[in-house]
Structure formats: C-alpha cells, structure tokens
Design an enzyme around this catalytic site. Structure first.
Site, PDB file in Angstrom:
ATOM      1  N   GLY A   8       0.840  -1.213   0.000  1.00  0.00           N
ATOM      2  CA  GLY A   8       0.000   0.000   0.000  1.00  0.00           C
ATOM      3  C   GLY A   8       0.864   1.247   0.000  1.00  0.00           C
ATOM      4  N   GLY A  11      -0.347   4.776  -1.251  1.00  0.00           N
ATOM      5  CA  GLY A  11      -1.435   5.445  -0.538  1.00  0.00           C
ATOM      6  C   GLY A  11      -0.921   6.568   0.362  1.00  0.00           C
ATOM      7  CD  GLN A  12      -3.593  10.186   4.647  1.00  0.00           C
ATOM      8  OE1 GLN A  12      -4.128  11.280   4.519  1.00  0.00           O
ATOM      9  NE2 GLN A  12      -4.023   9.305   5.544  1.00  0.00           N
ATOM     10  CG  ASP A  13      -1.895   5.959   6.463  1.00  0.00           C
ATOM     11  OD1 ASP A  13      -2.186   7.150   6.236  1.00  0.00           O
ATOM     12  OD2 ASP A  13      -2.519   5.242   7.279  1.00  0.00           O
ATOM     13  CG  ASP A  58      -3.153  -7.409  -6.060  1.00  0.00           C
ATOM     14  OD1 ASP A  58      -3.600  -6.654  -6.931  1.00  0.00           O
ATOM     15  OD2 ASP A  58      -3.811  -7.805  -5.075  1.00  0.00           O
ATOM     16  CB  SER A  84      -8.767   2.487   2.323  1.00  0.00           C
ATOM     17  OG  SER A  84      -8.697   3.608   1.453  1.00  0.00           O
ATOM     18  CB  SER A 125     -10.061   0.671  10.421  1.00  0.00           C
ATOM     19  OG  SER A 125     -11.009   1.694  10.350  1.00  0.00           O
ATOM     20  CD  GLU A 127     -16.451   2.395   9.145  1.00  0.00           C
ATOM     21  OE1 GLU A 127     -16.152   3.549   9.500  1.00  0.00           O
ATOM     22  OE2 GLU A 127     -17.586   2.098   8.728  1.00  0.00           O
ATOM     23  CE1 TYR A 154     -11.233  -0.133   4.954  1.00  0.00           C
ATOM     24  CE2 TYR A 154     -12.364   0.726   6.898  1.00  0.00           C
ATOM     25  CZ  TYR A 154     -11.204   0.546   6.168  1.00  0.00           C
ATOM     26  OH  TYR A 154     -10.015   1.042   6.645  1.00  0.00           O
ATOM     27  CG  HIS A 184      -4.610   8.486   9.948  1.00  0.00           C
ATOM     28  ND1 HIS A 184      -5.230   7.383  10.490  1.00  0.00           N
ATOM     29  CD2 HIS A 184      -3.831   8.023   8.949  1.00  0.00           C
ATOM     30  CE1 HIS A 184      -4.833   6.301   9.854  1.00  0.00           C
ATOM     31  NE2 HIS A 184      -3.986   6.668   8.895  1.00  0.00           N
ATOM     32  NE  ARG A 189      -8.336  10.590   4.535  1.00  0.00           N
ATOM     33  CZ  ARG A 189      -8.639   9.325   4.827  1.00  0.00           C
ATOM     34  NH1 ARG A 189      -8.071   8.331   4.173  1.00  0.00           N
ATOM     35  NH2 ARG A 189      -9.486   9.058   5.794  1.00  0.00           N
TER      36      ARG A 189
HETATM   37  P1  NAP Z   1      -5.223   4.698   0.787  1.00  0.00           P
HETATM   38  O1  NAP Z   1      -4.636   6.047   0.547  1.00  0.00           O
HETATM   39  O2  NAP Z   1      -6.529   4.347   0.163  1.00  0.00           O
HETATM   40  O3  NAP Z   1      -4.118   3.615   0.324  1.00  0.00           O
HETATM   41  C1  NAP Z   1      -4.450   2.262   0.150  1.00  0.00           C
HETATM   42  C2  NAP Z   1      -3.292   1.587  -0.538  1.00  0.00           C
HETATM   43  O4  NAP Z   1      -3.612   0.206  -0.757  1.00  0.00           O
HETATM   44  C3  NAP Z   1      -2.947   2.167  -1.933  1.00  0.00           C
HETATM   45  O5  NAP Z   1      -1.555   2.215  -2.079  1.00  0.00           O
HETATM   46  C4  NAP Z   1      -3.552   1.131  -2.870  1.00  0.00           C
HETATM   47  O6  NAP Z   1      -2.923   1.089  -4.138  1.00  0.00           O
HETATM   48  C5  NAP Z   1      -3.240  -0.136  -2.092  1.00  0.00           C
HETATM   49  N1  NAP Z   1      -3.991  -1.299  -2.555  1.00  0.00           N
HETATM   50  C6  NAP Z   1      -5.310  -1.400  -2.809  1.00  0.00           C
HETATM   51  N2  NAP Z   1      -5.614  -2.638  -3.217  1.00  0.00           N
HETATM   52  C7  NAP Z   1      -4.456  -3.343  -3.217  1.00  0.00           C
HETATM   53  C8  NAP Z   1      -4.110  -4.666  -3.545  1.00  0.00           C
HETATM   54  N3  NAP Z   1      -5.037  -5.541  -3.967  1.00  0.00           N
HETATM   55  N4  NAP Z   1      -2.814  -5.076  -3.437  1.00  0.00           N
HETATM   56  C9  NAP Z   1      -1.868  -4.181  -3.038  1.00  0.00           C
HETATM   57  N5  NAP Z   1      -2.132  -2.903  -2.712  1.00  0.00           N
HETATM   58  C10 NAP Z   1      -3.409  -2.487  -2.807  1.00  0.00           C
HETATM   59  O7  NAP Z   1      -5.360   4.426   2.349  1.00  0.00           O
HETATM   60  P2  NAP Z   1      -4.625   5.155   3.584  1.00  0.00           P
HETATM   61  O8  NAP Z   1      -5.490   6.261   4.059  1.00  0.00           O
HETATM   62  O9  NAP Z   1      -3.219   5.390   3.248  1.00  0.00           O
HETATM   63  O10 NAP Z   1      -4.740   4.009   4.687  1.00  0.00           O
HETATM   64  C11 NAP Z   1      -3.733   3.008   4.800  1.00  0.00           C
HETATM   65  C12 NAP Z   1      -4.341   1.778   5.467  1.00  0.00           C
HETATM   66  O11 NAP Z   1      -4.836   2.133   6.752  1.00  0.00           O
HETATM   67  C13 NAP Z   1      -5.531   1.164   4.737  1.00  0.00           C
HETATM   68  O12 NAP Z   1      -5.488  -0.212   4.957  1.00  0.00           O
HETATM   69  C14 NAP Z   1      -6.734   1.762   5.446  1.00  0.00           C
HETATM   70  O13 NAP Z   1      -7.848   0.907   5.305  1.00  0.00           O
HETATM   71  C15 NAP Z   1      -6.227   1.823   6.865  1.00  0.00           C
HETATM   72  N6  NAP Z   1      -6.797   2.878   7.723  1.00  0.00           N
HETATM   73  C16 NAP Z   1      -6.811   4.167   7.296  1.00  0.00           C
HETATM   74  C17 NAP Z   1      -7.295   5.148   8.127  1.00  0.00           C
HETATM   75  C18 NAP Z   1      -7.315   6.598   7.695  1.00  0.00           C
HETATM   76  O14 NAP Z   1      -8.038   7.392   8.327  1.00  0.00           O
HETATM   77  N7  NAP Z   1      -6.553   6.981   6.676  1.00  0.00           N
HETATM   78  C19 NAP Z   1      -7.760   4.819   9.419  1.00  0.00           C
HETATM   79  C20 NAP Z   1      -7.703   3.490   9.819  1.00  0.00           C
HETATM   80  C21 NAP Z   1      -7.196   2.517   8.970  1.00  0.00           C
HETATM   81  P3  NAP Z   1      -3.376   2.075  -5.349  1.00  0.00           P
HETATM   82  O15 NAP Z   1      -2.614   3.342  -5.129  1.00  0.00           O
HETATM   83  O16 NAP Z   1      -2.923   1.299  -6.537  1.00  0.00           O
HETATM   84  O17 NAP Z   1      -4.840   2.249  -5.260  1.00  0.00           O
HETATM   85  O1  G4F Z   2     -14.033  10.618   4.990  1.00  0.00           O
HETATM   86  P1  G4F Z   2     -14.853   9.398   5.083  1.00  0.00           P
HETATM   87  O2  G4F Z   2     -15.165   8.680   3.826  1.00  0.00           O
HETATM   88  O3  G4F Z   2     -14.136   8.457   6.149  1.00  0.00           O
HETATM   89  P2  G4F Z   2     -14.665   7.196   6.988  1.00  0.00           P
HETATM   90  O4  G4F Z   2     -15.885   6.606   6.405  1.00  0.00           O
HETATM   91  O5  G4F Z   2     -14.732   7.610   8.420  1.00  0.00           O
HETATM   92  O6  G4F Z   2     -13.471   6.160   6.765  1.00  0.00           O
HETATM   93  C1  G4F Z   2     -12.107   6.573   6.903  1.00  0.00           C
HETATM   94  O7  G4F Z   2     -11.716   6.391   8.241  1.00  0.00           O
HETATM   95  C2  G4F Z   2     -11.695   5.016   8.690  1.00  0.00           C
HETATM   96  C3  G4F Z   2     -11.267   5.039  10.159  1.00  0.00           C
HETATM   97  O8  G4F Z   2     -12.393   5.239  10.976  1.00  0.00           O
HETATM   98  C4  G4F Z   2     -10.728   4.246   7.826  1.00  0.00           C
HETATM   99  F1  G4F Z   2     -10.627   2.972   8.265  1.00  0.00           F
HETATM  100  C5  G4F Z   2     -11.191   4.285   6.382  1.00  0.00           C
HETATM  101  O9  G4F Z   2     -10.240   3.601   5.562  1.00  0.00           O
HETATM  102  C6  G4F Z   2     -11.272   5.742   5.921  1.00  0.00           C
HETATM  103  O10 G4F Z   2      -9.968   6.259   5.881  1.00  0.00           O
HETATM  104  O11 G4F Z   2     -16.240   9.746   5.782  1.00  0.00           O
HETATM  105  C7  G4F Z   2     -16.297  10.374   7.050  1.00  0.00           C
HETATM  106  C8  G4F Z   2     -17.737  10.748   7.363  1.00  0.00           C
HETATM  107  C9  G4F Z   2     -18.737   9.599   7.189  1.00  0.00           C
HETATM  108  O12 G4F Z   2     -19.641   9.644   8.253  1.00  0.00           O
HETATM  109  C10 G4F Z   2     -19.467   9.915   5.892  1.00  0.00           C
HETATM  110  O13 G4F Z   2     -20.796   9.436   5.828  1.00  0.00           O
HETATM  111  O14 G4F Z   2     -18.151  11.753   6.429  1.00  0.00           O
HETATM  112  C11 G4F Z   2     -19.449  11.445   5.950  1.00  0.00           C
HETATM  113  N1  G4F Z   2     -19.624  12.081   4.645  1.00  0.00           N
HETATM  114  C12 G4F Z   2     -20.553  13.050   4.375  1.00  0.00           C
HETATM  115  N2  G4F Z   2     -20.485  13.411   3.099  1.00  0.00           N
HETATM  116  C13 G4F Z   2     -18.954  11.826   3.517  1.00  0.00           C
HETATM  117  C14 G4F Z   2     -19.494  12.667   2.538  1.00  0.00           C
HETATM  118  N3  G4F Z   2     -17.929  10.980   3.252  1.00  0.00           N
HETATM  119  C15 G4F Z   2     -17.427  10.969   1.992  1.00  0.00           C
HETATM  120  N4  G4F Z   2     -16.395  10.150   1.715  1.00  0.00           N
HETATM  121  N5  G4F Z   2     -17.935  11.761   0.989  1.00  0.00           N
HETATM  122  C16 G4F Z   2     -18.975  12.634   1.208  1.00  0.00           C
HETATM  123  O15 G4F Z   2     -19.413  13.327   0.299  1.00  0.00           O
END
Ligand code: NAP
Ligand code: G4F
Length: 341
Positions: A8, A11-13, A58, A84, A125, A127, A154, A184, A189
């Site tokens: 991954g 991605g952002q992280d 992958d 994600s 997560s 979530e 998810y 985060h 993002r």
């Molecule tokens: P992100 O920006 O969506 O990055 C996800 C990464 O996974 C991307 O590099 C994506 O590649 C890669 N990926 C998707 N499908 C794959 C596959 N089949 N094989 C290999 N790589 C694959 O997510 P993020 O915000 O950086 O989050 C990183 C991780 O933390 C994720 O697992 C997310 O679910 C988890 N998480 C995030 C948050 C948050 O708030 N950001 C909170 C809790 C947990 P592409 O670039 O090719 O799409």
């Molecule tokens: O930004 P969101 O899509 O993030 P969500 O659903 O909290 O998920 C993110 O955080 C998780 C950790 O708790 C990660 F595991 C996950 O991978 C991801 O990074 O939505 C945040 C909130 C939700 O309640 C959604 O219903 O915003 C609300 N929302 C309102 N309007 C929207 C929108 N979300 C999105 N994406 N787009 C909208 O237009």
C-alpha cells in the site's frame, strides 16, 4: 540496516511511512499494483532515494507475496493495502473482502511458513467499532477494550483481518500488531474522503471568487457524523513504534477529540473568511450510506503509556494545513495554465 516491505506504498500512509523508515536508515521495498498509468505521485520523494525499491505485487496474489518476502527476507512487513473507502465497500463488498480481509491472511500465511519471520503490522481501523450508540445508547469513547460492532463491508473485512492478526500471534507466536487507527488525514489524503473533498472545494471556491466566477455547490452526504481526526504523519510514527516493542500487541491510535463534518466545514470555510458556509453546500441523499458510524472518539492511553506516543497536530492545524496546501497547489496550477496560454 533493517529492511521493511510496505504494502500500500502509493497510498497516503504508505508514502509517509516510507519517508519515516528511510529517515531511520531502513531499506524500503514498496509494493504497488500494476496500473495502466503511473500512480506514484505521493512517493516522488522516496523514489529519489537509493534505499527505496519499488516492486509490483498484490495482496490478493499469494504467490507474489511468497516470492517477495522470501527474496527480501525483511525485518518488518507493514500491510497498509486495502480497498479503504467505506462508501465504496457497500458497492463492491466482495472486492473489499478479498483485498482487505483475505489480503491480510495471505501475508500472515506466508510469514508463518518462513524460517526468519519478519514482524508484521496490520492497518486495523476504528471503523471496526462501528455503531456504539446502539450498544451503549450514548456518546462513549473507544479503546482496546471496546466491543466491535462494524457497520460496513469495509468494517467487517477489517475486523476479520484484525482477528486473524490476534489468532496468528497467539497460535504461532508471530510478532504481529493491529494498529486500530482512528481517522487520519493530510495534504496527501485521497480526494474522495470527506476532509479532502471539502479542502479541495474551498480552494476551488477561493480561486473562482478571485477570478469573479461562481462554481456549483459542494454535494455531501451525512454532516452529523463525528470523527476523531488526526494527521497521518503522526500516525505512521505509531505504526513503527508498535513494531519496536518487546511484545506484540494491539493499540488504539487517536487524538481523543471528536468533531462533526459540520465542524470541519466551518473551520475550512473560515480559512477563506467565509462564515456562512451553508449556502455553498447541498445534501445529496445518494452520498448517504446504507448504514452509518455516527460517533468515533478514541482514547490512546495505552499508546501513550507503552509507546510514549501522542499526536502533535491538532484539529485546527490539520484543517488549515489541508486547505492552505490545496489553495497553494491550485494557485500554482492556475499560474501554470495562464503561462501556457
Ligand atoms: P489509501 O490512501 O486508500 O491507500 C491504500 C493503498 O492500498 C494504496 O496504495 C492502494 O494502491 C493499495 N492497494 C489497494 N488494493 C491493493 C491490492 N489488492 N494489493 C496491493 N495494494 C493495494 O489508504 P490510507 O489512508 O493510506 O490508509 C492506509 C491503510 O490504513 C488502509 O489499509 C486503510 O484501510 C487503513 N486505515 C486508514 C485510516 C485513515 O483514516 N486513513 C484509518 C484506519 C485505517 P493504489 O494506489 O494502486 O490504489
Ligand atoms: O471521509 P470518510 O469517507 O471516512 P470514513 O468513512 O470515516 O473512513 C475513513 O476512516 C476510517 C477510520 O475510521 C478508515 F478505516 C477508512 O479507511 C477511511 O480512511 O467519511 C467520514 C464521514 C462519514 O460519516 C461519511 O458518511 O463523512 C461522511 N460524509 C458526508 N459526506 C462523507 C461525505 N464521506 C465521503 N467520503 N464523501 C462525502 O461526500
């Protein structure tokens, strides 16, 4: 010198984590899926570093995981790969399951088969906590002892992966940690997440106003949901710290403060001196989810105690950084267009 594999990485992280590991002297193997056009924008810096290697793979392909881990013999493996986006998981539940749940199991199985087993970090997560209202009937914080009640495909997939980590740790003695990270965000993002969608819109509105133009309203779904938002740079440090402990265990990583989407909107529009943001917003029922997580607020006391981790960037600074970044990069882009004309 340590070696780490980051699934991954694009991605952002993944991008922030690679930079952190490189700064600590690691050799980093970033794994990216095959794409028809390059998607390495976020890792432009890492790509310039000698100790960074980009490799294709992958998490749904066990053979490729087996070959890479055995060839590199890493000290640490970070699994950040996932489908994600929570909203998308309702539309593509099987894909979400295959990548987000099965993908983690695939890596664990390869680690189990190895002689020198690397340490493993799984991106769990908040979530997974899902709807706490229906469990407790009120607003309550979440920590490592809170019952899980996921509300999306998810969340269900992440919970399966989280339990797999615990199972492989207990059954086979693998050094595996689940970092239960709350939301985060950052300047990197993805643009379909709500915070970045808003910061990008505010930036567009700023430049349109400067040019005397108007732009269509911003369409959003549920504005009442509350999230505990931190900055990704702080959170990747916690991932690394978890793998430096003597004992493997799970940790909640959060700020302890929660804000609604409306709070984020207010703060973001104030960055361009607009107090009356509501006239720029339109509620689109299609953007509301079949099932919502109404309230998240994490307590990271264990991380503070054991990892000496605490977040440095607060909510106001986070929003400001995101909006300012988008305004500046959009400004550079506007100037570029003018020059080209
Ligand atoms: P992100 O920006 O969506 O990055 C996800 C990464 O996974 C991307 O590099 C994506 O590649 C890669 N990926 C998707 N499908 C794959 C596959 N089949 N094989 C290999 N790589 C694959 O997510 P993020 O915000 O950086 O989050 C990183 C991780 O933390 C994720 O697992 C997310 O679910 C988890 N998480 C995030 C948050 C948050 O708030 N950001 C909170 C809790 C947990 P592409 O670039 O090719 O799409
Ligand atoms: O930004 P969101 O899509 O993030 P969500 O659903 O909290 O998920 C993110 O955080 C998780 C950790 O708790 C990660 F595991 C996950 O991978 C991801 O990074 O939505 C945040 C909130 C939700 O309640 C959604 O219903 O915003 C609300 N929302 C309102 N309007 C929207 C929108 N979300 C999105 N994406 N787009 C909208 O237009």
């Amino acid at each position: 010198m340590k070696k780490a594999i980051v699934y991954g990485v694009t991605g952002q992280d993944g991008s922030y984590l690679s930079e952190l590991l490189l700064s600590k002297g690691y050799t980093v193997y970033g794994v990216t899926r095959r794409t028809s056009t390059p998607n390495t924008l976020r890792i432009n810096y890492s790509l310039t570093q000698k100790q960074f290697h980009l490799t294709q793979g992958d998490v749904t392909d066990s053979g490729s995981i087996y070959r890479l881990l055995n060839e590199v013999q890493p000290d640490e493996v970070y699994n950040l790969a996932a489908q994600s986006h929570v909203g998308t998981s309702f539309e593509q539940p099987s894909l979400t399951w295959n990548v987000t749940a099965q993908g983690c199991m695939n890596i664990l199985e390869v680690i189990r088969s190895m002689g020198n087993r690397p340490r493993f970090y799984q991106a769990s997560s908040s979530e997974m906590f899902g709807d706490q209202y229906s469990l407790y009937g009120g607003e309550k914080y979440q920590d490592e002892h809170t019952k899980f009640n996921p509300q999306s495909p998810y969340g269900v997939a992440k919970l399966a992966a989280h339990h797999s980590v615990r199972l492989y740790r207990d059954s086979y003695g693998i050094f595996a940690c689940g970092g239960i990270l709350f939301n985060h965000e950052s300047e990197r993002r993805g643009e379909s997440f709500v915070t970045r969608k808003i910061s990008r819109y505010v930036s567009d509105l700023h430049w349109a106003t400067q040019a005397g133009r108007s732009i269509p309203n911003l369409k959003l779904g549920n504005l009442a949901a509350k999230r505990d938002w931190g900055h990704a740079e702080d959170y990747v440090e916690a991932m690394w710290l978890m793998l430096q402990q003597e004992e493997p265990m799970d940790f909640v990583i959060a700020t302890g403060k929660t804000y609604s989407i409306e709070d984020y909107l207010k703060e973001a529009f104030q960055c361009i001196n607009i107090n009356e943001y509501t006239r720029h917003i339109e509620i689109d029922e299609k953007l509301k989810r079949p099932s919502e997580v109404p309230y998240l607020r994490g307590l990271a006391h264990k991380a503070k105690r054991r990892l000496n981790w605490k977040p440095k960037i607060d909510f106001k600074s986070l929003v400001k950084r995101m909006v300012q970044y988008d305004i500046q990069s959009c400004g550079r882009c506007n100037k570029g267009i003018k020059k080209a004309q």
